[in-house]
Design a protein around this motif. Structure first.
Motif, PDB file in Angstrom:
ATOM      1  N   MET A 285       0.849  -1.189   0.000  1.00  0.00           N
ATOM      2  CA  MET A 285       0.000   0.000   0.000  1.00  0.00           C
ATOM      3  C   MET A 285       0.887   1.242   0.000  1.00  0.00           C
ATOM      4  O   MET A 285       1.764   1.387   0.854  1.00  0.00           O
ATOM      5  N   THR A 286       0.666   2.144  -0.969  1.00  0.00           N
ATOM      6  CA  THR A 286       1.482   3.352  -1.086  1.00  0.00           C
ATOM      7  C   THR A 286       0.593   4.573  -1.311  1.00  0.00           C
ATOM      8  O   THR A 286      -0.481   4.482  -1.927  1.00  0.00           O
ATOM      9  N   ASP A 287       1.042   5.722  -0.789  1.00  0.00           N
ATOM     10  CA  ASP A 287       0.416   7.024  -1.059  1.00  0.00           C
ATOM     11  C   ASP A 287      -1.094   6.989  -0.875  1.00  0.00           C
ATOM     12  O   ASP A 287      -1.863   7.468  -1.718  1.00  0.00           O
ATOM     13  N   THR A 288      -1.517   6.436   0.241  1.00  0.00           N
ATOM     14  CA  THR A 288      -2.939   6.194   0.492  1.00  0.00           C
ATOM     15  C   THR A 288      -3.354   6.822   1.818  1.00  0.00           C
ATOM     16  O   THR A 288      -2.569   6.881   2.764  1.00  0.00           O
ATOM     17  N   ILE A 289      -4.605   7.285   1.874  1.00  0.00           N
ATOM     18  CA  ILE A 289      -5.185   7.838   3.094  1.00  0.00           C
ATOM     19  C   ILE A 289      -6.240   6.860   3.611  1.00  0.00           C
ATOM     20  O   ILE A 289      -7.134   6.442   2.866  1.00  0.00           O
ATOM     21  N   VAL A 290      -6.109   6.524   4.882  1.00  0.00           N
ATOM     22  CA  VAL A 290      -7.041   5.590   5.508  1.00  0.00           C
ATOM     23  C   VAL A 290      -7.746   6.322   6.644  1.00  0.00           C
ATOM     24  O   VAL A 290      -7.136   6.644   7.667  1.00  0.00           O
ATOM     25  N   GLU A 291      -9.018   6.610   6.470  1.00  0.00           N
ATOM     26  CA  GLU A 291      -9.811   7.301   7.492  1.00  0.00           C
ATOM     27  C   GLU A 291     -10.585   6.329   8.375  1.00  0.00           C
ATOM     28  O   GLU A 291     -11.195   6.736   9.352  1.00  0.00           O
ATOM     29  N   ALA A 292     -10.562   5.067   8.045  1.00  0.00           N
ATOM     30  CA  ALA A 292     -11.369   4.060   8.735  1.00  0.00           C
ATOM     31  C   ALA A 292     -10.589   3.403   9.866  1.00  0.00           C
ATOM     32  O   ALA A 292      -9.384   3.173   9.749  1.00  0.00           O
ATOM     33  N   PRO A 293     -11.255   3.072  10.975  1.00  0.00           N
ATOM     34  CA  PRO A 293     -10.597   2.347  12.074  1.00  0.00           C
ATOM     35  C   PRO A 293     -10.587   0.841  11.826  1.00  0.00           C
ATOM     36  O   PRO A 293     -11.193   0.335  10.874  1.00  0.00           O
ATOM     37  N   LYS A 294      -9.881   0.138  12.697  1.00  0.00           N
ATOM     38  CA  LYS A 294      -9.889  -1.322  12.736  1.00  0.00           C
ATOM     39  C   LYS A 294      -9.433  -1.946  11.415  1.00  0.00           C
ATOM     40  O   LYS A 294     -10.012  -2.925  10.941  1.00  0.00           O
ATOM     41  N   MET A 295      -8.369  -1.379  10.860  1.00  0.00           N
ATOM     42  CA  MET A 295      -7.825  -1.906   9.604  1.00  0.00           C
ATOM     43  C   MET A 295      -6.752  -2.952   9.894  1.00  0.00           C
ATOM     44  O   MET A 295      -6.147  -2.974  10.958  1.00  0.00           O
ATOM     45  N   PHE A 296      -6.514  -3.812   8.925  1.00  0.00           N
ATOM     46  CA  PHE A 296      -5.396  -4.765   8.948  1.00  0.00           C
ATOM     47  C   PHE A 296      -5.481  -5.698  10.158  1.00  0.00           C
ATOM     48  O   PHE A 296      -4.825  -5.502  11.168  1.00  0.00           O
TER      49      PHE A 296
END
Length: 288
Positions: A85-96
Protein backbone atom coordinates in the motif's frame (compact mmCIF):
# COMPACT_ATOMS: atom_id res chain seq x y z
CA UNK A 1 -0.06 -9.94 -12.61
CA UNK A 2 -3.33 -8.47 -13.91
CA UNK A 3 -5.61 -9.53 -16.76
CA UNK A 4 -8.79 -7.48 -16.63
CA UNK A 5 -8.99 -3.68 -16.44
CA UNK A 6 -11.91 -1.94 -14.73
CA UNK A 7 -11.82 1.85 -15.06
CA UNK A 8 -14.11 4.72 -14.12
CA UNK A 9 -16.77 2.46 -12.61
CA UNK A 10 -18.90 2.52 -9.47
CA UNK A 11 -20.09 -0.50 -7.50
CA UNK A 12 -22.36 -0.95 -4.49
CA UNK A 13 -24.28 -3.57 -2.60
CA UNK A 14 -23.21 -7.06 -1.59
CA UNK A 15 -20.10 -8.66 -3.14
CA UNK A 16 -20.10 -6.98 -6.57
CA UNK A 17 -16.62 -8.31 -7.46
CA UNK A 18 -16.60 -11.41 -5.30
CA UNK A 19 -13.94 -14.10 -5.95
CA UNK A 20 -12.48 -12.42 -9.02
CA UNK A 21 -8.81 -12.72 -9.90
CA UNK A 22 -6.32 -10.74 -11.96
CA UNK A 23 -8.03 -7.33 -11.81
CA UNK A 24 -6.64 -3.81 -12.31
CA UNK A 25 -9.03 -1.23 -10.86
CA UNK A 26 -8.39 2.41 -11.79
CA UNK A 27 -10.60 5.28 -10.63
CA UNK A 28 -13.19 2.90 -9.19
CA UNK A 29 -15.57 3.80 -6.35
CA UNK A 30 -16.91 1.14 -4.01
CA UNK A 31 -20.07 2.62 -2.46
CA UNK A 32 -21.96 1.41 0.61
CA UNK A 33 -22.27 -2.34 0.83
CA UNK A 34 -20.19 -5.25 2.00
CA UNK A 35 -17.30 -7.44 0.84
CA UNK A 36 -16.79 -5.90 -2.61
CA UNK A 37 -13.53 -7.76 -3.37
CA UNK A 38 -13.72 -10.64 -0.93
CA UNK A 39 -11.89 -13.90 -1.75
CA UNK A 40 -9.96 -12.28 -4.61
CA UNK A 41 -6.31 -12.53 -5.69
CA UNK A 42 -3.80 -10.64 -7.84
CA UNK A 43 -5.54 -7.27 -7.52
CA UNK A 44 -4.25 -3.76 -8.24
CA UNK A 45 -6.26 -0.77 -6.99
CA UNK A 46 -5.18 2.69 -8.16
CA UNK A 47 -6.93 6.01 -7.59
CA UNK A 48 -9.87 4.21 -5.99
CA UNK A 49 -12.33 5.24 -3.29
CA UNK A 50 -13.67 2.72 -0.77
CA UNK A 51 -16.85 3.61 1.14
CA UNK A 52 -18.37 0.22 1.97
CA UNK A 53 -17.44 -2.23 4.70
CA UNK A 54 -15.06 -5.19 4.45
CA UNK A 55 -14.00 -4.67 0.80
CA UNK A 56 -10.73 -6.64 0.87
CA UNK A 57 -11.18 -9.67 3.10
CA UNK A 58 -9.42 -12.96 2.35
CA UNK A 59 -7.52 -11.35 -0.52
CA UNK A 60 -4.10 -12.59 -1.68
CA UNK A 61 -1.46 -10.60 -3.58
CA UNK A 62 -2.76 -7.05 -3.96
CA UNK A 63 -1.44 -3.54 -4.45
CA UNK A 64 -3.19 -0.36 -3.33
CA UNK A 65 -1.87 2.98 -4.66
CA UNK A 66 -3.20 6.51 -4.22
CA UNK A 67 -6.51 5.37 -2.77
CA UNK A 68 -8.89 6.60 -0.08
CA UNK A 69 -10.60 4.43 2.52
CA UNK A 70 -13.38 6.53 4.05
CA UNK A 71 -14.67 6.05 7.58
CA UNK A 72 -17.47 3.89 6.24
CA UNK A 73 -14.98 1.29 4.99
CA UNK A 74 -14.10 0.23 8.54
CA UNK A 75 -12.39 -3.12 8.92
CA UNK A 76 -11.53 -3.05 5.23
CA UNK A 77 -8.55 -5.41 5.17
CA UNK A 78 -8.72 -8.60 7.24
CA UNK A 79 -7.47 -12.18 6.75
CA UNK A 80 -5.42 -11.19 3.70
CA UNK A 81 -1.83 -11.75 2.52
CA UNK A 82 0.85 -9.94 0.56
CA UNK A 83 -0.23 -6.29 0.53
CA UNK A 84 1.68 -3.31 -0.85
CA UNK A 85 0.00 0.00 0.00
CA UNK A 86 1.48 3.35 -1.09
CA UNK A 87 0.42 7.02 -1.06
CA UNK A 88 -2.94 6.19 0.49
CA UNK A 89 -5.19 7.84 3.09
CA UNK A 90 -7.04 5.59 5.51
CA UNK A 91 -9.81 7.30 7.49
CA UNK A 92 -11.37 4.06 8.74
CA UNK A 93 -10.60 2.35 12.07
CA UNK A 94 -9.89 -1.32 12.74
CA UNK A 95 -7.82 -1.91 9.60
CA UNK A 96 -5.40 -4.77 8.95
CA UNK A 97 -6.37 -7.74 11.11
CA UNK A 98 -5.00 -11.29 10.95
CA UNK A 99 -2.84 -10.51 7.93
CA UNK A 100 0.57 -11.67 6.68
CA UNK A 101 3.22 -9.73 4.78
CA UNK A 102 2.07 -6.14 4.49
CA UNK A 103 4.16 -3.13 3.42
CA UNK A 104 2.85 0.42 3.92
CA UNK A 105 4.80 3.38 2.51
CA UNK A 106 3.68 7.02 2.59
CA UNK A 107 0.37 6.10 4.19
CA UNK A 108 -1.74 8.29 6.50
CA UNK A 109 -3.96 6.54 9.03
CA UNK A 110 -6.17 9.28 10.43
CA UNK A 111 -8.28 7.04 12.69
CA UNK A 112 -6.01 4.11 13.52
CA UNK A 113 -7.89 2.84 16.56
CA UNK A 114 -7.52 -0.93 17.00
CA UNK A 115 -5.53 -1.20 13.78
CA UNK A 116 -2.93 -3.85 12.90
CA UNK A 117 -3.92 -6.71 15.18
CA UNK A 118 -2.62 -10.27 14.94
CA UNK A 119 -0.49 -9.54 11.89
CA UNK A 120 2.85 -11.06 10.87
CA UNK A 121 5.49 -9.58 8.60
CA UNK A 122 4.76 -5.84 8.89
CA UNK A 123 6.89 -3.15 7.22
CA UNK A 124 5.99 0.53 7.72
CA UNK A 125 7.85 3.41 6.06
CA UNK A 126 6.89 7.07 6.28
CA UNK A 127 3.58 6.37 8.00
CA UNK A 128 1.52 8.61 10.28
CA UNK A 129 -1.04 7.07 12.62
CA UNK A 130 -3.42 9.29 14.59
CA UNK A 131 -6.11 8.31 17.12
CA UNK A 132 -4.19 5.05 17.27
CA UNK A 133 -5.21 3.52 20.60
CA UNK A 134 -4.32 -0.18 20.80
CA UNK A 135 -2.48 -0.18 17.48
CA UNK A 136 -0.36 -3.23 16.65
CA UNK A 137 -1.44 -5.74 19.32
CA UNK A 138 -0.31 -9.37 19.15
CA UNK A 139 1.83 -8.77 16.05
CA UNK A 140 5.19 -10.26 15.06
CA UNK A 141 8.15 -9.55 12.79
CA UNK A 142 7.79 -5.79 12.47
CA UNK A 143 10.12 -3.30 10.74
CA UNK A 144 9.38 0.42 11.04
CA UNK A 145 11.16 3.52 9.73
CA UNK A 146 9.83 7.06 10.17
CA UNK A 147 6.56 6.43 11.95
CA UNK A 148 4.72 9.28 13.69
CA UNK A 149 2.32 7.68 16.14
CA UNK A 150 -0.32 9.40 18.26
CA UNK A 151 -2.28 6.90 20.33
CA UNK A 152 -2.01 4.93 23.55
CA UNK A 153 -1.41 1.27 24.42
CA UNK A 154 0.67 0.57 21.30
CA UNK A 155 2.57 -2.64 20.44
CA UNK A 156 1.17 -4.59 23.37
CA UNK A 157 2.00 -8.31 23.34
CA UNK A 158 3.97 -7.99 20.07
CA UNK A 159 7.39 -9.47 19.33
CA UNK A 160 10.42 -9.18 17.06
CA UNK A 161 10.19 -5.43 16.44
CA UNK A 162 12.73 -2.98 14.98
CA UNK A 163 11.85 0.74 14.94
CA UNK A 164 13.99 3.57 13.56
CA UNK A 165 13.74 7.35 13.31
CA UNK A 166 10.24 7.59 14.76
CA UNK A 167 8.18 9.75 17.10
CA UNK A 168 5.92 7.74 19.37
CA UNK A 169 3.43 9.69 21.48
CA UNK A 170 1.87 6.79 23.32
CA UNK A 171 1.08 5.90 26.93
CA UNK A 172 1.58 2.30 28.05
CA UNK A 173 3.62 1.44 24.96
CA UNK A 174 5.46 -1.89 24.53
CA UNK A 175 3.76 -3.67 27.43
CA UNK A 176 4.55 -7.39 27.41
CA UNK A 177 6.63 -7.12 24.23
CA UNK A 178 9.42 -9.56 23.33
CA UNK A 179 12.61 -8.75 21.43
CA UNK A 180 12.13 -5.10 20.50
CA UNK A 181 14.85 -2.64 19.41
CA UNK A 182 14.23 1.09 18.94
CA UNK A 183 16.86 3.34 17.33
CA UNK A 184 17.11 7.14 17.22
CA UNK A 185 13.52 7.78 18.24
CA UNK A 186 11.46 9.87 20.65
CA UNK A 187 9.11 7.99 22.97
CA UNK A 188 6.64 10.12 24.93
CA UNK A 189 4.14 8.62 27.35
CA UNK A 190 3.62 7.29 30.85
CA UNK A 191 4.49 3.77 32.02
CA UNK A 192 6.72 2.83 29.10
CA UNK A 193 7.35 -0.86 28.41
CA UNK A 194 6.27 -2.44 31.69
CA UNK A 195 6.77 -6.21 31.77
CA UNK A 196 8.71 -6.19 28.50
CA UNK A 197 11.40 -8.74 27.68
CA UNK A 198 14.61 -8.00 25.78
CA UNK A 199 13.87 -4.37 24.97
CA UNK A 200 16.82 -2.40 23.59
CA UNK A 201 16.68 1.40 23.24
CA UNK A 202 19.50 3.07 21.31
CA UNK A 203 19.94 6.88 21.26
CA UNK A 204 16.31 7.41 22.22
CA UNK A 205 14.72 10.26 24.18
CA UNK A 206 12.17 9.13 26.75
CA UNK A 207 9.53 11.18 28.59
CA UNK A 208 6.70 10.31 30.96
CA UNK A 209 6.46 9.10 34.53
CA UNK A 210 7.58 5.65 35.72
CA UNK A 211 9.24 4.41 32.54
CA UNK A 212 10.75 0.97 32.03
CA UNK A 213 9.54 -0.85 35.15
CA UNK A 214 9.30 -4.64 35.55
CA UNK A 215 11.52 -5.10 32.46
CA UNK A 216 13.60 -8.21 31.91
CA UNK A 217 16.75 -7.92 29.80
CA UNK A 218 16.49 -4.16 29.24
CA UNK A 219 19.38 -2.42 27.42
CA UNK A 220 19.77 1.36 27.24
CA UNK A 221 22.46 2.77 24.95
CA UNK A 222 23.12 6.52 25.09
CA UNK A 223 19.50 7.37 25.88
CA UNK A 224 18.23 10.61 27.42
CA UNK A 225 15.27 11.22 29.72
CA UNK A 226 12.88 14.16 30.01
CA UNK A 227 12.15 16.19 33.13
CA UNK A 228 8.97 14.20 33.87
CA UNK A 229 10.58 10.75 33.59
CA UNK A 230 10.72 9.97 37.31
CA UNK A 231 10.70 6.73 39.32
CA UNK A 232 12.35 4.89 36.45
CA UNK A 233 13.47 1.25 36.20
CA UNK A 234 11.61 -0.13 39.23
CA UNK A 235 12.09 -3.90 39.55
CA UNK A 236 13.89 -4.10 36.18
CA UNK A 237 17.00 -5.96 35.13
CA UNK A 238 18.97 -3.45 33.07
CA UNK A 239 22.27 -2.75 31.39
CA UNK A 240 22.34 0.95 30.63
CA UNK A 241 24.35 3.99 29.70
CA UNK A 242 22.18 7.07 30.23
CA UNK A 243 23.24 10.49 29.00
CA UNK A 244 22.36 13.69 30.83
CA UNK A 245 20.14 13.88 33.91
CA UNK A 246 17.32 11.70 35.17
CA UNK A 247 14.95 12.80 37.93
CA UNK A 248 14.86 9.57 39.90
CA UNK A 249 15.60 5.86 39.73
CA UNK A 250 13.73 3.50 42.03
CA UNK A 251 14.58 -0.05 43.11
CA UNK A 252 16.24 -1.45 39.97
CA UNK A 253 16.40 -5.21 40.53
CA UNK A 254 19.73 -6.15 38.94
CA UNK A 255 22.29 -5.06 36.35
CA UNK A 256 24.50 -2.02 35.81
CA UNK A 257 23.51 1.59 35.09
CA UNK A 258 25.93 4.41 34.24
CA UNK A 259 24.44 7.90 34.21
CA UNK A 260 25.77 11.46 34.06
CA UNK A 261 23.62 12.75 36.92
CA UNK A 262 20.51 11.79 38.88
CA UNK A 263 18.23 13.70 41.22
CA UNK A 264 17.46 10.76 43.51
CA UNK A 265 18.20 7.07 43.76
CA UNK A 266 15.51 5.35 45.82
CA UNK A 267 16.40 1.99 47.35
CA UNK A 268 13.95 0.81 49.98
CA UNK A 269 12.80 -2.39 51.65
CA UNK A 270 10.55 -3.26 48.74
CA UNK A 271 13.39 -3.92 46.28
CA UNK A 272 13.20 -7.35 44.69
CA UNK A 273 15.95 -9.97 44.70
CA UNK A 274 18.71 -10.21 43.76
CA UNK A 275 18.81 -6.46 44.59
CA UNK A 276 22.35 -6.10 43.27
CA UNK A 277 22.04 -3.43 40.57
CA UNK A 278 25.00 -1.05 40.45
CA UNK A 279 24.26 2.59 39.61
CA UNK A 280 27.33 4.65 38.66
CA UNK A 281 26.78 8.42 38.71
CA UNK A 282 29.57 9.65 36.44
CA UNK A 283 29.49 13.36 37.28
CA UNK A 284 29.48 12.63 41.03
CA UNK A 285 31.93 9.73 40.71
CA UNK A 286 29.71 7.69 42.99
CA UNK A 287 28.60 4.08 42.84
CA UNK A 288 25.40 3.00 44.56
Amino acid sequence: MTKNNIENKEFEGERPLYAMHGLHLNNVTIHAGESALKECSNIVCENCRFEGKYPLWNTINFKVHNCLFTEGSRAALWYSENLEMTDTIVEAPKMFRDMKNLHLNRVKLTNAQETLWNCQGIRLENVTADNADYIMMHCADIEIDNLVLNGNYSFQYSKNIVIRNSILNTKDAFWETDNCTVYDSEINGEYLAWNSRNLRLVRCHITGTQPLCYCDGLILEDCTFGADADLALEYSSVQGNIKGHIVSIKNPRTGNIAIDSVGEIIIDNNIKAPADCKVIVKNDKKCV
